[in-house]
Design a protein around this motif. Structure first.
Motif, PDB file in Angstrom:
ATOM      1  N   GLN A  22      31.324  20.669  83.315  1.00 36.22           N
ATOM      2  CA  GLN A  22      31.316  20.589  84.761  1.00 36.22           C
ATOM      3  C   GLN A  22      30.048  19.962  85.321  1.00 36.22           C
ATOM      4  O   GLN A  22      30.071  19.428  86.416  1.00 36.22           O
ATOM      5  N   ASN A  23      28.946  20.018  84.602  1.00 39.61           N
ATOM      6  CA  ASN A  23      27.703  19.495  85.144  1.00 39.61           C
ATOM      7  C   ASN A  23      27.573  17.987  84.976  1.00 39.61           C
ATOM      8  O   ASN A  23      26.583  17.403  85.384  1.00 39.61           O
ATOM      9  N   ASP A  24      28.534  17.337  84.361  1.00 37.96           N
ATOM     10  CA  ASP A  24      28.508  15.896  84.178  1.00 37.96           C
ATOM     11  C   ASP A  24      29.511  15.249  85.115  1.00 37.96           C
ATOM     12  O   ASP A  24      30.595  15.770  85.343  1.00 37.96           O
ATOM     13  N   LEU A  25      29.140  14.098  85.646  1.00 41.30           N
ATOM     14  CA  LEU A  25      30.032  13.416  86.587  1.00 41.30           C
ATOM     15  C   LEU A  25      31.135  12.650  85.876  1.00 41.30           C
ATOM     16  O   LEU A  25      32.279  12.629  86.310  1.00 41.30           O
ATOM     17  N   SER A  26      30.808  11.992  84.778  1.00 45.21           N
ATOM     18  CA  SER A  26      31.747  11.073  84.143  1.00 45.21           C
ATOM     19  C   SER A  26      32.693  11.807  83.206  1.00 45.21           C
ATOM     20  O   SER A  26      32.636  11.657  81.987  1.00 45.21           O
ATOM     21  N   THR A  27      33.561  12.635  83.766  1.00 46.09           N
ATOM     22  CA  THR A  27      34.517  13.346  82.933  1.00 46.09           C
ATOM     23  C   THR A  27      35.879  12.683  82.950  1.00 46.09           C
ATOM     24  O   THR A  27      36.773  13.104  82.239  1.00 46.09           O
ATOM     25  N   VAL A  28      36.043  11.632  83.730  1.00 46.23           N
ATOM     26  CA  VAL A  28      37.359  11.034  83.892  1.00 46.23           C
ATOM     27  C   VAL A  28      37.217   9.544  84.172  1.00 46.23           C
ATOM     28  O   VAL A  28      36.229   9.105  84.775  1.00 46.23           O
ATOM     29  N   VAL A  29      38.181   8.768  83.699  1.00 39.70           N
ATOM     30  CA  VAL A  29      38.268   7.333  83.993  1.00 39.70           C
ATOM     31  C   VAL A  29      39.711   7.036  84.381  1.00 39.70           C
ATOM     32  O   VAL A  29      40.643   7.486  83.716  1.00 39.70           O
ATOM     33  N   VAL A  30      39.892   6.300  85.474  1.00 33.68           N
ATOM     34  CA  VAL A  30      41.230   5.908  85.902  1.00 33.68           C
ATOM     35  C   VAL A  30      41.407   4.419  85.633  1.00 33.68           C
ATOM     36  O   VAL A  30      40.659   3.589  86.147  1.00 33.68           O
ATOM     37  N   LEU A  31      42.405   4.087  84.807  1.00 32.92           N
ATOM     38  CA  LEU A  31      42.711   2.702  84.466  1.00 32.92           C
ATOM     39  C   LEU A  31      43.931   2.226  85.228  1.00 32.92           C
ATOM     40  O   LEU A  31      44.760   3.025  85.663  1.00 32.92           O
ATOM     41  N   SER A  32      44.037   0.913  85.387  1.00 30.41           N
ATOM     42  CA  SER A  32      45.299   0.355  85.874  1.00 30.41           C
ATOM     43  C   SER A  32      46.364   0.604  84.812  1.00 30.41           C
ATOM     44  O   SER A  32      46.044   0.883  83.645  1.00 30.41           O
ATOM     45  N   TYR A  33      47.621   0.498  85.205  1.00 28.21           N
ATOM     46  CA  TYR A  33      48.695   0.784  84.245  1.00 28.21           C
ATOM     47  C   TYR A  33      48.645  -0.176  83.061  1.00 28.21           C
ATOM     48  O   TYR A  33      48.826   0.236  81.907  1.00 28.21           O
ATOM     49  N   ASN A  34      48.367  -1.454  83.326  1.00 21.04           N
ATOM     50  CA  ASN A  34      48.291  -2.429  82.230  1.00 21.04           C
ATOM     51  C   ASN A  34      47.152  -2.107  81.265  1.00 21.04           C
ATOM     52  O   ASN A  34      47.310  -2.171  80.043  1.00 21.04           O
ATOM     53  N   ARG A  35      46.005  -1.750  81.822  1.00 23.53           N
ATOM     54  CA  ARG A  35      44.869  -1.392  80.968  1.00 23.53           C
ATOM     55  C   ARG A  35      45.161  -0.115  80.183  1.00 23.53           C
ATOM     56  O   ARG A  35      44.764   0.021  79.028  1.00 23.53           O
ATOM     57  N   TYR A  36      45.823   0.832  80.825  1.00 23.62           N
ATOM     58  CA  TYR A  36      46.160   2.075  80.144  1.00 23.62           C
ATOM     59  C   TYR A  36      47.096   1.808  78.973  1.00 23.62           C
ATOM     60  O   TYR A  36      46.924   2.390  77.888  1.00 23.62           O
ATOM     61  N   CYS A  37      48.080   0.926  79.163  1.00 19.00           N
ATOM     62  CA  CYS A  37      48.998   0.584  78.070  1.00 19.00           C
ATOM     63  C   CYS A  37      48.250  -0.074  76.929  1.00 19.00           C
ATOM     64  O   CYS A  37      48.512   0.216  75.750  1.00 19.00           O
ATOM     65  N   ARG A  38      47.306  -0.949  77.246  1.00 19.69           N
ATOM     66  CA  ARG A  38      46.488  -1.568  76.205  1.00 19.69           C
ATOM     67  C   ARG A  38      45.673  -0.513  75.466  1.00 19.69           C
ATOM     68  O   ARG A  38      45.540  -0.560  74.244  1.00 19.69           O
ATOM     69  N   TYR A  39      45.111   0.431  76.220  1.00 21.66           N
ATOM     70  CA  TYR A  39      44.322   1.509  75.629  1.00 21.66           C
ATOM     71  C   TYR A  39      45.172   2.326  74.665  1.00 21.66           C
ATOM     72  O   TYR A  39      44.754   2.622  73.541  1.00 21.66           O
TER      73      TYR A  39
END
Length: 220
Positions: free
Chosen positions: A126-143
């Motif tokens: 909880q003390n860290d900000l970067s706990t999540v990344v939101v990708l575009s759908y195309n980038r998510y599929c590549r991931y």
């Protein structure tokens, strides 16, 4: 306390743009936290609201109005939208508000929260900000496709470094938190409450017009 940091990255009329700012989460906070353009963080618009996700897109000093401002895109779980979660929504899907929210930096800081429990394992970090990344759908599929290619080799390649390297390959900056949750967004919705929020300085953001969209492309 909020402070713009680093060298200016652009100018337009009475506006000076920056890539980051520092702040103290609470008045008794001993350490300054830094939030940079492109970073994702958790937001609670009001104490009674469920948390959503913010993506810092612009930070600037408005010399004419003597204001330090930010432009943030907000992402919500399907359950938080007027139509709710539908059958076609994916497990890791979020939806973006159509309009970005323009806030004074001092007001944005009051919206930031670390008390989030709707993403598994988030409580541990909880003390860290970067706990999540939101990708575009195309980038998510590549991931997901890249993950599939290395399936079964996670322990050999060390799980965290796999995610970081894949994100770098997709053009996503390195995340400071070793626990990164990957979500995707492919749709938007109208959030009337956000537009009518008393803290929204949308009228100040509109003065930038087309220049805002150009600057976003230049910075990313």
């Amino acid at each position: 306390m909020v402070k713009l940091i680093g060298q200016p990255c652009g100018h337009h009329g009475s506006y000076t743009f920056y890539k980051a700012f520092s702040y103290r989460y609470r008045s008794d906070d001993q350490h300054e936290r830094v939030l940079m353009l492109g970073e994702f963080f958790f937001i609670r618009i009001s104490p009674s609201d469920d948390p959503c996700i913010g993506e810092l897109q612009l930070v600037w000093d408005d010399h004419q109005n003597d204001q330090q401002l930010s432009s943030t895109r907000l992402y919500f779980l399907p359950e938080q939208t007027p139509d709710g979660r539908l059958s076609h929504h994916g497990q890791h899907e979020v939806m973006a508000a159509n309009d970005k929210v323009i806030l004074k930096l001092t007001d944005l800081v009051t919206w930031i929260t670390h008390d989030v429990d709707w993403i598994a394992e988030a409580n541990e970090h909880q003390n860290d900000l970067s706990t999540v990344v939101v990708l575009s759908y195309n980038r998510y599929c590549r991931y997901r496709n890249l993950l599939k290619r290395i399936e079964g080799k996670e322990e050999e390649l060390f799980g965290h470094y796999i995610v970081q390297n894949l994100l770098t390959e997709l053009g996503i900056p390195q995340q400071r938190n070793k626990c990164v949750h990957i979500l995707f967004c492919r749709d938007t919705f109208n959030n009337e409450a956000l537009l009518n929020n008393d803290l929204n300085c949308d009228h100040l953001g509109k003065l930038l017009g087309f220049f805002l969209s150009i600057l976003i492309r230049l910075l990313f």
